[in-house]
Design an enzyme around this catalytic site. Structure first.
Site, PDB file in Angstrom:
ATOM      1  N   ASP A 194       6.628  -7.316 -34.601  1.00 54.53           N
ATOM      2  CA  ASP A 194       7.318  -8.475 -34.399  1.00 54.53           C
ATOM      3  C   ASP A 194       8.459  -8.304 -33.627  1.00 54.53           C
ATOM      4  O   ASP A 194       9.196  -9.354 -33.274  1.00 54.53           O
ATOM      5  CB  ASP A 194       7.896  -8.916 -36.002  1.00 54.53           C
ATOM      6  CG  ASP A 194       6.870  -9.125 -37.074  1.00 54.53           C
ATOM      7  OD1 ASP A 194       5.859  -9.032 -36.615  1.00 54.53           O
ATOM      8  OD2 ASP A 194       7.450  -9.430 -38.208  1.00 54.53           O
ATOM      9  N   TRP A 247       9.045   7.822  12.150  1.00 55.36           N
ATOM     10  CA  TRP A 247       8.456   9.121  12.409  1.00 55.36           C
ATOM     11  C   TRP A 247       9.807  10.111  12.467  1.00 55.36           C
ATOM     12  O   TRP A 247      10.551   9.786  13.307  1.00 55.36           O
ATOM     13  CB  TRP A 247       7.702   9.138  13.628  1.00 55.36           C
ATOM     14  CG  TRP A 247       7.299  10.574  14.156  1.00 55.36           C
ATOM     15  CD1 TRP A 247       6.113  11.353  13.698  1.00 55.36           C
ATOM     16  CD2 TRP A 247       7.857  11.105  15.329  1.00 55.36           C
ATOM     17  NE1 TRP A 247       6.163  12.457  14.441  1.00 55.36           N
ATOM     18  CE2 TRP A 247       7.240  12.646  15.219  1.00 55.36           C
ATOM     19  CE3 TRP A 247       8.967  11.135  16.115  1.00 55.36           C
ATOM     20  CZ2 TRP A 247       7.472  13.580  16.224  1.00 55.36           C
ATOM     21  CZ3 TRP A 247       9.292  12.246  17.213  1.00 55.36           C
ATOM     22  CH2 TRP A 247       8.625  13.461  16.995  1.00 55.36           C
ATOM     23  N   ARG A 254      -0.614   8.167  21.913  1.00 52.21           N
ATOM     24  CA  ARG A 254      -0.905   9.638  21.934  1.00 52.21           C
ATOM     25  C   ARG A 254      -2.015   9.997  22.812  1.00 52.21           C
ATOM     26  O   ARG A 254      -3.128  10.655  22.639  1.00 52.21           O
ATOM     27  CB  ARG A 254      -0.776  10.335  20.775  1.00 52.21           C
ATOM     28  CG  ARG A 254      -0.290  11.886  20.961  1.00 52.21           C
ATOM     29  CD  ARG A 254      -0.605  12.708  19.574  1.00 52.21           C
ATOM     30  NE  ARG A 254      -0.148  14.026  19.962  1.00 52.21           N
ATOM     31  CZ  ARG A 254      -0.355  15.109  19.299  1.00 52.21           C
ATOM     32  NH1 ARG A 254      -1.443  14.864  18.466  1.00 52.21           N
ATOM     33  NH2 ARG A 254       0.308  16.126  19.477  1.00 52.21           N
ATOM     34  N   LYS A 289      -6.067  20.689   7.197  1.00 56.26           N
ATOM     35  CA  LYS A 289      -4.927  19.723   7.299  1.00 56.26           C
ATOM     36  C   LYS A 289      -5.574  18.437   8.158  1.00 56.26           C
ATOM     37  O   LYS A 289      -5.885  18.761   9.131  1.00 56.26           O
ATOM     38  CB  LYS A 289      -4.054  20.373   8.066  1.00 56.26           C
ATOM     39  CG  LYS A 289      -2.705  19.398   8.641  1.00 56.26           C
ATOM     40  CD  LYS A 289      -1.730  20.197   9.350  1.00 56.26           C
ATOM     41  CE  LYS A 289      -0.644  19.502  10.242  1.00 56.26           C
ATOM     42  NZ  LYS A 289       0.260  20.433  10.817  1.00 56.26           N
ATOM     43  N   TRP A 290      -5.780  17.388   7.378  1.00 60.33           N
ATOM     44  CA  TRP A 290      -6.342  16.243   8.086  1.00 60.33           C
ATOM     45  C   TRP A 290      -5.260  15.204   8.542  1.00 60.33           C
ATOM     46  O   TRP A 290      -4.253  14.543   7.765  1.00 60.33           O
ATOM     47  CB  TRP A 290      -7.065  15.544   7.069  1.00 60.33           C
ATOM     48  CG  TRP A 290      -7.494  14.224   7.239  1.00 60.33           C
ATOM     49  CD1 TRP A 290      -7.070  13.024   7.717  1.00 60.33           C
ATOM     50  CD2 TRP A 290      -8.995  13.855   6.840  1.00 60.33           C
ATOM     51  NE1 TRP A 290      -7.973  11.969   7.895  1.00 60.33           N
ATOM     52  CE2 TRP A 290      -9.240  12.455   7.200  1.00 60.33           C
ATOM     53  CE3 TRP A 290     -10.064  14.409   6.220  1.00 60.33           C
ATOM     54  CZ2 TRP A 290     -10.397  11.972   7.356  1.00 60.33           C
ATOM     55  CZ3 TRP A 290     -11.365  13.677   6.254  1.00 60.33           C
ATOM     56  CH2 TRP A 290     -11.420  12.402   6.777  1.00 60.33           C
ATOM     57  N   ASP A 291      -5.152  15.145   9.858  1.00 62.66           N
ATOM     58  CA  ASP A 291      -3.988  14.481  10.484  1.00 62.66           C
ATOM     59  C   ASP A 291      -4.416  13.127  11.174  1.00 62.66           C
ATOM     60  O   ASP A 291      -5.694  12.918  11.006  1.00 62.66           O
ATOM     61  CB  ASP A 291      -3.527  15.251  11.777  1.00 62.66           C
ATOM     62  CG  ASP A 291      -2.152  15.105  11.959  1.00 62.66           C
ATOM     63  OD1 ASP A 291      -1.514  14.095  11.554  1.00 62.66           O
ATOM     64  OD2 ASP A 291      -1.477  16.218  12.674  1.00 62.66           O
ATOM     65  N   ASN A 350      -2.615  10.520  13.781  1.00 61.92           N
ATOM     66  CA  ASN A 350      -1.430  10.502  14.894  1.00 61.92           C
ATOM     67  C   ASN A 350      -1.022   9.273  15.436  1.00 61.92           C
ATOM     68  O   ASN A 350      -0.404   9.077  16.675  1.00 61.92           O
ATOM     69  CB  ASN A 350      -1.569  11.755  15.877  1.00 61.92           C
ATOM     70  CG  ASN A 350      -0.895  12.926  14.940  1.00 61.92           C
ATOM     71  OD1 ASN A 350       0.090  12.880  14.500  1.00 61.92           O
ATOM     72  ND2 ASN A 350      -1.863  14.245  15.233  1.00 61.92           N
ATOM     73  N   CYS A 381      -1.715  14.549   6.461  1.00 56.79           N
ATOM     74  CA  CYS A 381      -0.614  14.248   7.545  1.00 56.79           C
ATOM     75  C   CYS A 381      -0.925  13.216   8.223  1.00 56.79           C
ATOM     76  O   CYS A 381      -2.083  12.970   8.395  1.00 56.79           O
ATOM     77  CB  CYS A 381      -0.916  15.879   8.220  1.00 56.79           C
ATOM     78  SG  CYS A 381       0.147  15.876   9.692  1.00 56.79           S
ATOM     79  N   ASP A 429       7.314  15.770  10.619  1.00 57.12           N
ATOM     80  CA  ASP A 429       7.191  16.689  11.868  1.00 57.12           C
ATOM     81  C   ASP A 429       8.735  17.261  11.994  1.00 57.12           C
ATOM     82  O   ASP A 429       8.775  18.058  12.731  1.00 57.12           O
ATOM     83  CB  ASP A 429       6.879  15.879  13.226  1.00 57.12           C
ATOM     84  CG  ASP A 429       5.292  15.807  13.082  1.00 57.12           C
ATOM     85  OD1 ASP A 429       4.684  16.377  12.154  1.00 57.12           O
ATOM     86  OD2 ASP A 429       4.821  14.945  13.953  1.00 57.12           O
TER      87      ASP A 429
HETATM   88  C1  GLA Z   1       1.002  15.962  14.250  1.00 55.87           C
HETATM   89  C2  GLA Z   1       1.451  16.864  12.939  1.00 55.87           C
HETATM   90  C3  GLA Z   1       1.851  18.354  13.504  1.00 55.87           C
HETATM   91  C4  GLA Z   1       0.957  18.777  14.124  1.00 55.87           C
HETATM   92  C5  GLA Z   1       0.312  18.022  15.659  1.00 55.87           C
HETATM   93  C6  GLA Z   1      -0.745  18.391  16.207  1.00 55.87           C
HETATM   94  O1  GLA Z   1       2.031  15.733  14.919  1.00 55.87           O
HETATM   95  O2  GLA Z   1       2.132  16.149  12.104  1.00 55.87           O
HETATM   96  O3  GLA Z   1       2.096  19.010  12.544  1.00 55.87           O
HETATM   97  O4  GLA Z   1      -0.202  18.934  13.680  1.00 55.87           O
HETATM   98  O5  GLA Z   1      -0.042  16.485  15.074  1.00 55.87           O
HETATM   99  O6  GLA Z   1      -1.282  17.796  17.070  1.00 55.87           O
END
Ligand code: GLA
Length: 693
Positions: A42, A172, A413, A446-448, A450, A495, A517
């Protein structure tokens, strides 16, 4: 029981909090309560009766609806917006039924006329003091319905308008700045339109009454489990009702829901604490750690030569780095960008995921083998979603990228984005990455990602083009999820040029995030603090690098030891003294990493608001051990003493604190100002240990 019925409603109870809603006298699903858990059913206030104010403010405009549709004379932010086949753009959701199933509550709503069912899902994470919400849309008719907004939740604050919103913003190289600003009448929007989570805002909110701090004050906070376009719309209505809408971004979004189909909006998680921002973060940290693919498994000390060599990698030079790294105590050697076909610079190669024949004439195995012989695991960088126009893949499949038919394809890039909404693109990536993972002993990826999106078109798709925003992310999840399922031991890191894809959706696949970065020690103190609002230290990889070289190696190590330690400096340039020092810190880190990675984090002095004084403490879950890091980056004139008060200790147990005499109770240490004799750009690490008896 975490879910109860109460008169005309339901209450969701966690260990310390409660969230109640129900039907108001007009039959609208209405928010009732969100705060500390109350002893009796309640105790939860009834749904407020509809108010009549003036013809300009209808009762539904004044009702805190749980999931408002777009209807009536109502101008608050709705949670959904759809267009029915006959062009009607109005949704009248009526309560149909409710189902309780353990920790889950499902509320079924139906449109008053059209064949649209919406189910609101609630899940109680009782021990974690969090509530999860999402919504599922079903077309039960025989003509398509277009969904134009499908939020996950509207979270209501107690009535009133003197709230403050904390959120994370940046760019960034400068992610996770903590912003605190008053919420005033109107809508404050935070969002991503970039097809990914973004560096610019994180999907995170924390709302307080204007005076909460790390230790005290009510805080309502939450996030979204999603890695694509998202939106937070924090609204204070003209009648002082404050609510946080969260979900998929409706900007340029549309989804065609065909007959019989359903659409599920991503989950939002939220919680309430009475003891400040620190408690909110610790609540989230515990939740995240339990759900990471590898749980709270300890992360290895890593080396990555990216900042030392950029694209200049080959079997000989990487072997040399590996040998030095192993001698320092590094446990995981990661080769970054530059290893694959034609990748000598950032203008070519992305898409061609096989080892470059010049740099690795016998493939990756000789390097992987050597790294393993040195006693280290091997990891690799990839950027699967991208393609350079100068690549075999693009020459074969120029139509595979996100683009509009008659527009130039804007490069970022020097690269374009593969349309991962397409099944053929997904399958290509699964095949190629699976080959690399199957042929080599890879422990870490590490899968980026950019760049962000432009020309968000999908010319060959016959459906609703604007579905790309969601289908792309689902494609990323499918590729990544398939690979992760096939290679369950691999640790993945998310990443995106640093912290561009940091969210709870990606942490279902990745155990770690590359948060920026910017690896400069002083900059990192602030970025790490912002990141820690939402994410635990074990998800935060942090490298010691040559950036901000004026800082001592000790300072740089201390900063990186606050997360999952890595090294990214050019080791060939380190002299014997530096290598010895590194060896020593790595050994210390291995001893204390369970406290840092698995313990509770207390932010004692803020890097972002703290006048050059930063202090972070980690306490093991059993409160037997703790570690304190303190940093000074600016000594005001006249010099201010730098003191800290420890937190999180057992008040009755006795502890020693490195650098101070005697064993004293946790209560005593927590109520004593400990002087940190730090000069400018100076740091210290103090271990705190419980003593017997
Ligand atoms: C990005 C990542 C970096 C590196 C570069 C490679 O900027 O954040 O740590 O891996 O790409 O091109």
């Amino acid at each position: 029981m975490p879910v109860h019925t109460i008169p005309d409603g339901w209450v969701l109870e966690t260990a310390h909090t409660a969230y109640a809603f129900g039907l108001n006298p007009a039959g609208l699903l209405t928010h009732r309560y969100w705060g500390v858990r109350l002893p009796y059913p309640d105790d939860y206030p009834p749904a407020p009766a509809p108010m009549n104010w003036a013809s300009f403010n209808n009762p539904s405009h004044l009702t805190p609806e749980e999931y408002p549709g777009t209807n009536d004379i109502k101008f608050v932010e709705p949670c959904l917006k759809v267009t029915f086949a006959d062009g009607t753009r109005d949704t009248v959701l009526r309560f149909d039924s409710a189902e309780i199933d353990g920790e889950n509550l499902r509320i079924h709503l139906r449109d008053a006329f059209y064949p649209l069912n919406v189910t609101l899902h609630y899940r109680v994470h009782a021990e974690r003091d969090l509530i999860e919400r999402y919504a599922v849309f079903v077309n039960t008719g025989d003509q398509p319905i277009t969904i134009e907004r499908a939020f996950s939740a509207q979270w209501h604050l107690p009535i009133g308008d003197h709230y403050r919103l904390s959120h994370l913003s940046g760019r960034w190289f400068d992610e996770f700045n903590i912003q605190r600003e008053p919420l005033v009448q109107g809508v404050k929007v935070l969002e991503s339109r970039r097809i990914t989570t973004g560096h610019h805002h994180a999907p995170f909110f924390a709302v307080d009454r204007g005076h909460a701090d790390e230790e005290s004050g009510e805080v309502w906070f939450g996030t979204l489990v999603w890695s694509g376009n998202w939106k937070i719309a924090a609204e204070v209505t003209d009648f002082a009702s404050t609510r946080i809408n969260i979900g998929l971004n409706d900007w340029d979004f549309a989804w065609r829901l065909n007959p019989g189909e359903s659409f599920t909006a991503p989950a939002s998680l939220a919680g309430y604490v009475q003891n400040g921002f620190g408690a909110a973060s610790r609540t989230l940290h515990d939740y995240v750690r339990e759900r990471l693919p590898h749980g709270d498994a300890l992360h290895k000390v890593l080396y990555n030569s990216w900042e030392a060599t950029f694209f200049d990698v080959d079997v000989n030079s990487q072997t040399k780095f590996a040998e030095i790294a192993a001698g320092l105590g590094v446990e995981l050697f990661v080769m970054d960008d530059g290893w694959f076909h034609g990748r000598d610079h950032d203008r070519a190669g992305l898409g061609d995921w096989w080892p470059d024949a010049k740099k690795f004439p016998n493939g990756l195995s000789p390097l992987v083998k050597r790294v393993n012989e040195l006693g280290m695991d091997f990891g690799l960088w990839v950027e699967p979603e991208m393609v350079n126009p100068d690549s075999d893949l693009y020459r074969q499949h120029p139509d595979w990228v996100i683009h509009f038919a008659n527009r130039e394809r804007t490069e970022g890039r020097n690269q374009l984005i593969l349309n991962l909404a397409r099944a053929d693109v997904q399958d290509y990536l699964i095949d190629h990455l699976d080959t690399i993972l199957s042929e080599n002993n890879i422990a870490f990826i590490k899968w980026d990602m950019n760049r962000n999106v432009s020309e968000p078109g999908w010319p060959s798709y016959e459906g609703e083009q604007r579905e790309i925003w969601v289908r792309y992310v689902e494609g990323v999840y499918r590729v990544w999820g398939t690979l992760a399922a096939r290679h369950p031991k691999v640790i993945w890191q998310s990443c995106s040029g640093g912290g561009g894809r940091a969210d709870y959706g990606i942490l279902r696949l990745a155990d770690q995030i590359w948060i920026s970065d910017n690896t400069g020690g002083t900059a990192r103190l602030g970025i790490q603090e912002g990141f820690s609002q939402l994410f635990p230290a074990n998800t935060m990889e942090a490298w010691v690098t040559d950036m901000e070289k004026h800082l001592s190696l000790t300072f740089r190590f201390h900063v990186s030891m606050c997360g999952s330690l890595g090294i990214g400096a050019n080791l060939t340039h380190w002299n014997e003294r530096e290598r010895n020092e590194a060896r020593r810190w790595i050994a210390v880190y291995k001893e204390i990493r369970p406290i840092i990675q698995q313990g509770d984090q207390y932010r004692l002095h803020s890097a972002q608001f703290g006048e050059g004084r930063t202090a972070v403490q980690y306490v093991s879950k059993d409160q037997r051990e703790s570690v304190l890091f303190a940093f000074r980056t600016h000594v005001p004139d006249p010099a201010q003493p730098f003191t800290v008060r420890l937190r999180g200790l057992n008040p009755q147990a006795r502890y020693t604190v490195e650098g101070f005499d005697g064993a004293r109770s946790g209560l005593a240490w927590m109520n004593t100002d400990l002087l940190m004799p730090l000069l400018n750009f100076d740091s210290t690490l103090r271990r705190i240990r419980q003593v017997e008896g």
